[in-house]
Design a protein around this motif. Structure first.
Motif, short mmCIF file in Angstrom:
data_model
loop_
_atom_site.label_atom_id
_atom_site.label_comp_id
_atom_site.label_asym_id
_atom_site.label_seq_id
_atom_site.Cartn_x
_atom_site.Cartn_y
_atom_site.Cartn_z
N MET A 1 -13.09 77.81 10.76
CA MET A 1 -14.44 78.27 10.45
C MET A 1 -15.47 77.63 11.40
O MET A 1 -16.40 78.30 11.82
N LYS A 2 -15.27 76.36 11.74
CA LYS A 2 -16.24 75.69 12.61
C LYS A 2 -16.22 76.29 14.01
O LYS A 2 -17.25 76.34 14.68
N TRP A 3 -15.07 76.81 14.45
CA TRP A 3 -14.99 77.42 15.79
C TRP A 3 -15.74 78.75 15.81
O TRP A 3 -16.39 79.08 16.80
N ILE A 4 -15.64 79.49 14.72
CA ILE A 4 -16.36 80.76 14.65
C ILE A 4 -17.86 80.53 14.65
O ILE A 4 -18.62 81.26 15.29
N LEU A 5 -18.30 79.49 13.94
CA LEU A 5 -19.72 79.15 13.94
C LEU A 5 -20.18 78.71 15.33
O LEU A 5 -21.29 79.04 15.77
N ALA A 6 -19.32 77.99 16.05
CA ALA A 6 -19.65 77.59 17.42
C ALA A 6 -19.78 78.81 18.32
O ALA A 6 -20.69 78.89 19.15
N LEU A 8 -20.58 81.87 17.35
CA LEU A 8 -21.82 82.55 16.96
C LEU A 8 -23.05 81.86 17.53
O LEU A 8 -24.00 82.52 17.95
N PHE A 9 -23.04 80.54 17.56
CA PHE A 9 -24.15 79.80 18.14
C PHE A 9 -24.28 80.10 19.63
O PHE A 9 -25.39 80.36 20.14
N ILE A 10 -23.17 80.10 20.34
CA ILE A 10 -23.19 80.37 21.77
C ILE A 10 -23.65 81.80 22.04
O ILE A 10 -24.45 82.04 22.96
N VAL A 11 -23.19 82.74 21.24
CA VAL A 11 -23.62 84.13 21.39
C VAL A 11 -25.13 84.25 21.17
O VAL A 11 -25.83 84.94 21.92
N THR A 12 -25.64 83.55 20.16
CA THR A 12 -27.07 83.58 19.88
C THR A 12 -27.87 83.01 21.05
O THR A 12 -28.90 83.57 21.45
N LEU A 48 -32.70 80.65 38.07
CA LEU A 48 -31.39 80.16 38.49
C LEU A 48 -30.76 79.30 37.39
O LEU A 48 -29.58 79.45 37.07
N ALA A 49 -31.56 78.40 36.80
CA ALA A 49 -31.06 77.56 35.71
C ALA A 49 -30.64 78.41 34.51
O ALA A 49 -29.62 78.13 33.87
N LEU A 50 -31.40 79.45 34.25
CA LEU A 50 -31.06 80.35 33.15
C LEU A 50 -29.73 81.04 33.40
O LEU A 50 -28.88 81.11 32.51
N TYR A 51 -29.51 81.53 34.62
CA TYR A 51 -28.25 82.20 34.94
C TYR A 51 -27.06 81.25 34.87
O TYR A 51 -25.99 81.61 34.38
N VAL A 52 -27.25 80.03 35.34
CA VAL A 52 -26.16 79.04 35.28
C VAL A 52 -25.84 78.70 33.83
O VAL A 52 -24.67 78.64 33.44
N THR A 53 -26.86 78.48 33.03
CA THR A 53 -26.66 78.18 31.62
C THR A 53 -25.96 79.33 30.90
O THR A 53 -25.05 79.13 30.09
N GLU A 54 -26.37 80.54 31.22
CA GLU A 54 -25.74 81.71 30.61
C GLU A 54 -24.27 81.83 31.02
O GLU A 54 -23.42 82.16 30.19
N ALA A 55 -23.97 81.55 32.27
CA ALA A 55 -22.58 81.62 32.73
C ALA A 55 -21.71 80.57 32.04
O ALA A 55 -20.58 80.86 31.64
N ILE A 56 -22.24 79.37 31.90
CA ILE A 56 -21.50 78.32 31.21
C ILE A 56 -21.27 78.70 29.74
O ILE A 56 -20.18 78.53 29.20
N GLY A 57 -22.31 79.23 29.11
CA GLY A 57 -22.17 79.67 27.72
C GLY A 57 -21.15 80.78 27.57
O GLY A 57 -20.36 80.78 26.62
N LEU A 58 -21.15 81.71 28.50
CA LEU A 58 -20.17 82.80 28.45
C LEU A 58 -18.75 82.28 28.64
O LEU A 58 -17.82 82.75 27.98
N PHE A 63 -13.63 81.08 26.07
CA PHE A 63 -12.61 80.07 25.80
C PHE A 63 -12.40 79.89 24.31
O PHE A 63 -11.26 79.91 23.82
N LEU A 64 -13.49 79.74 23.56
CA LEU A 64 -13.37 79.53 22.11
C LEU A 64 -12.85 80.77 21.40
O LEU A 64 -12.07 80.67 20.45
#
Length: 71
Positions: A1-6, A8-12, A48-58, A63-64
């Protein structure tokens, strides 16, 4: 359950970053029209920072998601 919440947080976070992108692009266009070079350069770095952050989040989202499928 905690992985699914993680996931969802990343998607948000990624959705919020996608909403901010057009705002930054609009500000960059205004800077070009007004010939504000310093503001334009600053906005480029923010974008640029936004795109890098988005790529890391994706990456972590993928992975999760894969990890949860294999559980």
């Amino acid at each position: 359950m905690k992985w699914i919440l993680a996931i969802l947080f990343i998607v948000t976070v990624n959705v919020v970053l996608n909403i901010v992108q057009p705002i930054l692009w609009g500000s960059m266009l205004e800077s070009v029209i007004k010939l504000e070079v310093e503001n334009f350069i600053r906005l480029i770095f923010w974008l640029l920072a936004l795109y890098v952050t988005e790529a890391i989040g994706l990456y972590f989202q993928t992975f999760l998601s894969t990890y949860v499928v294999w559980l």
